[in-house]
Design an enzyme around this catalytic site. Structure first.
Site, PDB file in Angstrom:
ATOM      1  N   LEU A   1       2.449  -9.193  -1.229  1.00 33.54           N
ATOM      2  CA  LEU A   1       1.937  -8.569   0.001  1.00 33.54           C
ATOM      3  C   LEU A   1       0.432  -8.384  -0.103  1.00 33.54           C
ATOM      4  CD1 LEU A   1       4.755  -5.967   0.575  1.00 33.54           C
ATOM      5  CD2 LEU A   1       3.976  -7.613   2.268  1.00 33.54           C
TER       6      LEU A   1
ATOM      7  N   HIS B   1       0.841  -1.206   0.000  1.00 40.96           N
ATOM      8  CA  HIS B   1       0.000   0.000   0.000  1.00 40.96           C
ATOM      9  C   HIS B   1       0.877   1.257   0.000  1.00 40.96           C
ATOM     10  CE1 HIS B   1      -3.072  -2.682   2.187  1.00 40.96           C
ATOM     11  NE2 HIS B   1      -3.710  -2.274   1.112  1.00 40.96           N
TER      12      HIS B   1
ATOM     13  N   SER C   1      -3.180  -7.662   2.733  1.00 33.80           N
ATOM     14  CA  SER C   1      -3.683  -7.549   4.114  1.00 33.80           C
ATOM     15  C   SER C   1      -4.156  -8.907   4.605  1.00 33.80           C
ATOM     16  CB  SER C   1      -4.842  -6.560   4.168  1.00 33.80           C
ATOM     17  OG  SER C   1      -4.451  -5.332   3.620  1.00 33.80           O
TER      18      SER C   1
HETATM   19  P1  AMP Z   1      -6.716  -3.221  -0.685  1.00 35.22           P
HETATM   20  O1  AMP Z   1      -6.516  -2.510   0.615  1.00 35.22           O
HETATM   21  O2  AMP Z   1      -6.294  -4.646  -0.651  1.00 35.22           O
HETATM   22  O3  AMP Z   1      -8.072  -2.975  -1.292  1.00 35.22           O
HETATM   23  O4  AMP Z   1      -5.695  -2.553  -1.695  1.00 35.22           O
HETATM   24  C1  AMP Z   1      -5.672  -1.169  -1.919  1.00 35.22           C
HETATM   25  C2  AMP Z   1      -4.769  -0.858  -3.069  1.00 35.22           C
HETATM   26  O5  AMP Z   1      -3.456  -1.320  -2.766  1.00 35.22           O
HETATM   27  C3  AMP Z   1      -5.192  -1.554  -4.364  1.00 35.22           C
HETATM   28  O6  AMP Z   1      -4.982  -0.661  -5.450  1.00 35.22           O
HETATM   29  C4  AMP Z   1      -4.243  -2.722  -4.436  1.00 35.22           C
HETATM   30  O7  AMP Z   1      -4.001  -3.165  -5.747  1.00 35.22           O
HETATM   31  C5  AMP Z   1      -2.987  -2.125  -3.822  1.00 35.22           C
HETATM   32  N1  AMP Z   1      -2.121  -3.187  -3.303  1.00 35.22           N
HETATM   33  C6  AMP Z   1      -2.442  -4.120  -2.379  1.00 35.22           C
HETATM   34  N2  AMP Z   1      -1.419  -4.984  -2.209  1.00 35.22           N
HETATM   35  C7  AMP Z   1      -0.443  -4.590  -3.063  1.00 35.22           C
HETATM   36  C8  AMP Z   1       0.859  -5.091  -3.385  1.00 35.22           C
HETATM   37  N3  AMP Z   1       1.356  -6.171  -2.805  1.00 35.22           N
HETATM   38  N4  AMP Z   1       1.587  -4.429  -4.313  1.00 35.22           N
HETATM   39  C9  AMP Z   1       1.066  -3.335  -4.937  1.00 35.22           C
HETATM   40  N5  AMP Z   1      -0.145  -2.816  -4.681  1.00 35.22           N
HETATM   41  C10 AMP Z   1      -0.891  -3.440  -3.765  1.00 35.22           C
END
Ligand code: AMP
Length: 285
Positions: free
Chosen positions: A189, A37, A191
């Site tokens: 990575l 993130h 959550s």
């Molecule tokens: P989330 O909190 O999982 O909805 O993710 C929020 C944003 O962070 C989204 O645009 C995801 O694609 C990005 N994101 C989550 N994990 C990663 C990662 N390992 N590498 C790059 N971007 C990530």
């Protein structure tokens, strides 16, 4: 760094910034922040002067209540990490700030239907998921009215679905893609990784290992998508994962490929225990 919980306060701060000539950048997340993130912040910073990080576990994009209830929530440490990453403002609304009529009240909300890029892959196994995503992202965009918003390639299909949303609905917002960030051992990575037992985490590692192997095979000249897909599925199953899908798709249109002529995106979803993991890699001949 400011922490804001209401739409009214957020709007008033953003208007102030706009009057000062600042371009607004948006980083939408569901919190439980990790370095993947945080990597999004400098990427959107290149296109903006005031960065808003949105933290909201959106109930309408979850297919099961258990998945929603078990999703990690860590606002305090998230705010600390956001401050360290140079975010200007964290917006962390409660669900009733975004959905004031409630979600179980029978009220029929207006929503947005995701386009064709949402068919197949995660869209096939998580019905309604991308409709929930594009609807809440439209709400974010209408509240913040950002100049640029960043999405990670970790959620490759989601990135394409959002690009289609702004294109089809003529939203004047630059969508910036950020590269997928991995742990040093290769695990993408997420959550959700913190919900993994140590055995399931070990099993989950087979995903990135098989993706790297696929990349090597294609670079060495293997063009047959079926061969690559079987190799990956077999490795995941041998490690004890339950495969949701393994597909090789066109990097832009997400249409499944039979052979890799120049490039393709290998996209995978698999369950390690109850935790659904996704990952993807660019294949280049
Ligand atoms: P989330 O909190 O999982 O909805 O993710 C929020 C944003 O962070 C989204 O645009 C995801 O694609 C990005 N994101 C989550 N994990 C990663 C990662 N390992 N590498 C790059 N971007 C990530």
């Amino acid at each position: 760094m400011r922490i804001v919980k209401t739409v009214a306060e957020l709007r008033s701060i953003i208007s102030e910034q706009r009057r000062a000539g600042k371009r607004i950048g948006l980083v939408p997340t569901m919190g439980a922040l990790h370095p993947g993130h945080m990597s999004l912040v400098p990427v959107v910073r290149e296109h903006s002067d005031f960065v808003v990080l949105w933290i909201f576990v959106n109930p309408t994009q979850f297919n099961s209540k258990q998945d929603l209830d078990s999703y990690p929530r860590e606002l305090e440490s998230d705010c600390r990490k956001a401050g360290q990453a140079g975010v200007d403002l964290v917006f962390a609304p409660e669900a009733d700030e975004i959905y004031p009529e409630g979600l179980d009240s029978g009220y029929q909300r207006c929503s947005v239907a995701a386009g064709g890029y949402s068919r197949g892959l995660c869209g096939a196994t998580r019905p309604g998921h991308f409709d929930g995503v594009v609807s809440v992202v439209t709400i974010f965009f209408n509240i913040v009215q950002p100049d640029a918003a960043v999405f990670g390639e970790k959620d490759y299909q989601q990135l394409k679905v959002i690009q289609q949303l702004v294109h089809d609905l003529h939203m004047p917002i630059k969508i910036v893609a950020a590269p997928l960030v991995r742990e040093t051992d290769g695990l993408a990575l997420s959550s959700r990784n913190q919900l993994l037992s140590s055995e399931d985490r070990e099993r989950g590692l087979s995903i990135s290992h098989s993706l790297f192997e696929a990349k090597r095979l294609v670079a060495a000249g293997e063009p047959d998508a079926a061969v690559i897909r079987s190799m990956v599925s077999e490795q995941l199953e041998a490690a004890g994962l339950k495969v949701d899908y393994v597909e090789i798709v066109d990097t832009e249109t997400l249409v499944p490929l039979r052979s890799i002529e120049s490039t393709g995106q290998l996209v995978v979803a698999a369950f390690a225990g109850a935790v659904r993991l996704i990952d993807n890699i660019r294949l280049e001949k």
